[in-house]
Design a protein around this motif. Structure first.
Motif, short mmCIF file in Angstrom:
data_model
loop_
_atom_site.label_atom_id
_atom_site.label_comp_id
_atom_site.label_asym_id
_atom_site.label_seq_id
_atom_site.Cartn_x
_atom_site.Cartn_y
_atom_site.Cartn_z
N ALA A 28 20.39 24.49 22.18
CA ALA A 28 19.71 25.10 23.33
C ALA A 28 18.31 25.56 22.98
CB ALA A 28 20.54 26.28 23.84
N GLY A 29 17.89 25.38 21.72
CA GLY A 29 16.53 25.71 21.32
C GLY A 29 16.35 27.07 20.71
N TYR A 30 17.45 27.79 20.45
CA TYR A 30 17.34 29.10 19.82
C TYR A 30 17.04 28.95 18.33
CZ TYR A 30 19.22 31.45 23.94
OH TYR A 30 19.41 31.95 25.21
N ARG A 31 16.40 29.95 17.78
CA ARG A 31 16.14 30.02 16.35
C ARG A 31 17.46 30.20 15.61
NH1 ARG A 31 11.78 34.36 15.59
NH2 ARG A 31 10.61 32.74 16.66
N ALA B 269 9.77 42.00 29.15
CA ALA B 269 9.95 40.55 29.05
C ALA B 269 10.50 39.98 30.35
CB ALA B 269 10.87 40.22 27.88
N VAL B 270 11.49 40.66 30.94
CA VAL B 270 12.06 40.18 32.20
C VAL B 270 10.99 40.14 33.28
CG1 VAL B 270 13.71 40.71 34.04
CG2 VAL B 270 14.39 40.98 31.65
N ASP B 271 10.22 41.20 33.40
CA ASP B 271 9.17 41.28 34.40
C ASP B 271 8.16 40.15 34.24
OD1 ASP B 271 7.46 42.66 36.42
OD2 ASP B 271 6.16 43.00 34.70
N ASP C 32 13.88 31.83 26.84
CA ASP C 32 12.50 32.25 27.11
C ASP C 32 12.36 33.76 27.00
OD1 ASP C 32 11.82 29.62 27.49
OD2 ASP C 32 11.82 29.74 29.69
N LEU C 33 13.38 34.51 27.45
CA LEU C 33 13.33 35.96 27.32
C LEU C 33 13.33 36.38 25.86
CD1 LEU C 33 15.71 37.19 30.18
CD2 LEU C 33 13.20 37.20 30.15
N TRP C 34 14.17 35.74 25.04
CA TRP C 34 14.20 36.10 23.63
C TRP C 34 12.93 35.68 22.89
CZ3 TRP C 34 16.40 39.56 20.78
CH2 TRP C 34 17.47 40.25 21.34
N GLU C 35 12.28 34.65 23.36
CA GLU C 35 10.99 34.30 22.76
C GLU C 35 9.93 35.33 23.14
OE1 GLU C 35 10.42 30.27 24.02
OE2 GLU C 35 11.68 29.46 22.41
#
Length: 517
Positions: free
Chosen positions: A152-155, A334-336, A315-318
């Motif tokens: 899923a593209g996570y580190r 980040a959410v905002d 995207d939020l974790w990035e």
């Protein structure tokens, strides 16, 4: 914890803490979230962290149900509690430092087996004994979960170098964790107080999950692995991210990877679904687990996937990435910003989320079986040809909460009626939002977001005759996102919201048209 070099954004999701009295007035419900008037001194915070870890490690009272990594009585999460204790251990007395060192030590095992990028440590005798078949099962589940996150593209979780036996692999320890804990993750050392904030992880799972009757041992292993390994992934971004956000997104992840187990349904009793008047971003008891429903809502609203998982969450974790060169935003910031990047506003999305929680059966893909509770109302207003006007009613909204009023026409109002709704909410810049939903007489819900002016005012009208309408609901929300950060609280950025206790006013009037009957 740590200061950050953030430009503070205006963040906060607030709730309409209001109720209808017999006299027809909305009165404020006091906020029940406690905010520290000032940060705890380091020694006090360290003692508190030590006590939390000791409580979570202690045997649970006889008959007490097991929670994922927390119990409501202990009011904490073991992964987060160990993180706090590791950060603050140096502030303890010499004797307490020794106790903390013992509590924070890696588990002891007698042997290990490697599965790709993972080393599973286990014992062949004693109370921590694991069978060979179970070790293989753990290896298979952990490998699948990590592959799902990487695809899923996570580190990937960071390597611990020579720790854990010198392999550099991700270490998983199997132990009899007792009746309170499914599993946890930790690191051997906290990142520097001035960053970067990423670090490696090791994790511990129960050695058989036989004491968890709600699901099979395999199902318990699966959702625990998905949850805890998401913590290991989180550590590779930011070990010190807001605790509520870390737990809520890890609980979201377990449901995405193993959607049929549904262990996280147990937390909906303490969530924005069941407690819309409690601030969403508060780490307390098991509330942070229940916040997964917000991220389920977001990932269904923005369903595009990479691999098997919605890309929105990655995207939020990035955005919260605290590693070198990362954006290092905090949870609600980040959410905002991510919602703005996707062409919408937090105030709109949160109000629509709050409205969706009034009819979860039609709002969520898994809600049709009634496993998602509907958010409670703050009041019901009944209208008739003789009682057409609610008059102005006043209440207050705290951050990250919402409230809904139901308006019901009498049987005498069969056709030719409309309901006019007037709203006087806080300024739009404070995050005010509202949704009006019309519930059809034969079923179905039609909802529309109310366009507020810059002052937070709006006028709208909807059909109200019982021939086509059974009721109308107005949901009001406060998504103001203005915090004074680093105040030692359990909210976003350890901050105090400047958007609590915002005054709202609402009025509803039933009006006839010429063809009324």
């Amino acid at each position: 914890m740590r200061p950050r070099n953030h430009t503070l954004s205006r963040l906060a999701l607030a709730s309409v803490a209001v109720t209808a009295t017999v006299a027809g007035v909305l009165t404020a419900i006091p906020a029940d979230a406690t905010v520290n008037p000032r940060p705890l001194a380091s020694s006090q915070a360290a003692e508190k962290a030590l006590a939390r870890v000791q409580a979570l490690r202690a045997p649970a009272p006889l008959g007490q149900a097991r929670a994922r990594t927390a119990t409501p009585t202990a009011q904490g999460d073991l992964t987060m509690a160990m993180r706090d204790l590791r950060r603050l251990r140096g502030e303890l007395s010499t004797g307490d430092q020794k106790t903390a060192t013992t509590l924070l030590a890696r588990p002891s095992t007698t042997t290990y087996r490697d599965f790709g990028d993972v080393r599973v440590h286990y014992s062949t005798s004693g109370s921590d004994k694991s069978t060979s078949a179970y070790v293989n099962e753990v290896g298979d589940v952990v490998t699948h979960v990590l592959e799902t996150y990487v695809d899923a593209g996570y580190r990937s979780p960071r390597s611990d170098g020579t720790r854990g036996g010198g392999s550099g692999l991700l270490d998983i320890y199997l132990q009899n964790l007792g009746p309170q804990t499914y599993g946890y993750c930790d690191s051997d050392t906290a990142p520097p107080s001035n960053g970067p904030y990423d670090t490696w992880a090791y994790c511990a799972f129960d050695n058989n999950y036989a004491e968890f009757p709600a699901h099979t041992p395999l199902e318990n292993l699966e959702v625990t692995a998905a949850h805890e390994l998401f913590h290991a992934v989180q550590f590779a971004y930011d070990y010190d991210e807001d605790a509520w956000f870390m737990e809520a997104t890890a609980t979201w992840a377990e449901d995405e990877v193993y959607t049929d187990v549904n262990d996280n349904l147990q937390y909906l009793a303490q969530s924005p679904l069941s407690q819309p008047r409690k601030s969403m971003d508060h780490f307390s008891g098991v509330r942070q687990y229940g916040d997964w429903i917000f991220f389920r809502y977001l990932s269904e609203k923005f369903p595009k996937k990479v691999g098997q998982l919605p890309v929105l969450m990655r995207d939020l974790w990035e955005r919260v990435d605290g590693a070198a060169g990362g954006q290092d935003e905090y949870s609600m910031q980040a959410v905002d910003r991510e919602l703005k990047a996707r062409g919408t506003k937090l105030r709109k999305v949160f109000a629509e989320f709050a409205d969706a929680n009034r009819h979860p059966g039609s709002s969520y893909s898994e809600g049709a079986d009634n496993s998602y509770p509907a958010a409670p109302l703050i009041g019901t207003w009944n209208f008739s040809p003789r009682k057409r006007d609610s008059d102005w009613r006043r209440g207050t909204l705290d951050h990250l909460t919402s409230s809904t009023v139901k308006m019901v026409p009498s049987s005498a109002m069969r056709s030719g009626w409309r309901l006019k709704v007037a709203l006087d909410l806080p300024k739009r810049s404070h995050g005010s939002g509202a949704v009006v939903s019309v519930y059809g007489a034969s079923g179905g819900v039609t909802s529309h977001y109310v366009a507020l002016d810059r002052k937070g005012d709006a006028r709208t009208s909807v059909p109200f005759g019982t021939r086509s309408v059974s009721r109308v609901e107005v949901t009001m929300a406060n998504a103001g996102i203005d915090y004074k950060c680093w105040q030692g609280t359990n909210f976003s950025c350890q901050g105090r919201s400047r958007d609590n206790d915002r005054t709202i006013k609402i009025r509803a009037q039933a009006v006839r048209t010429s063809s009324a009957s």
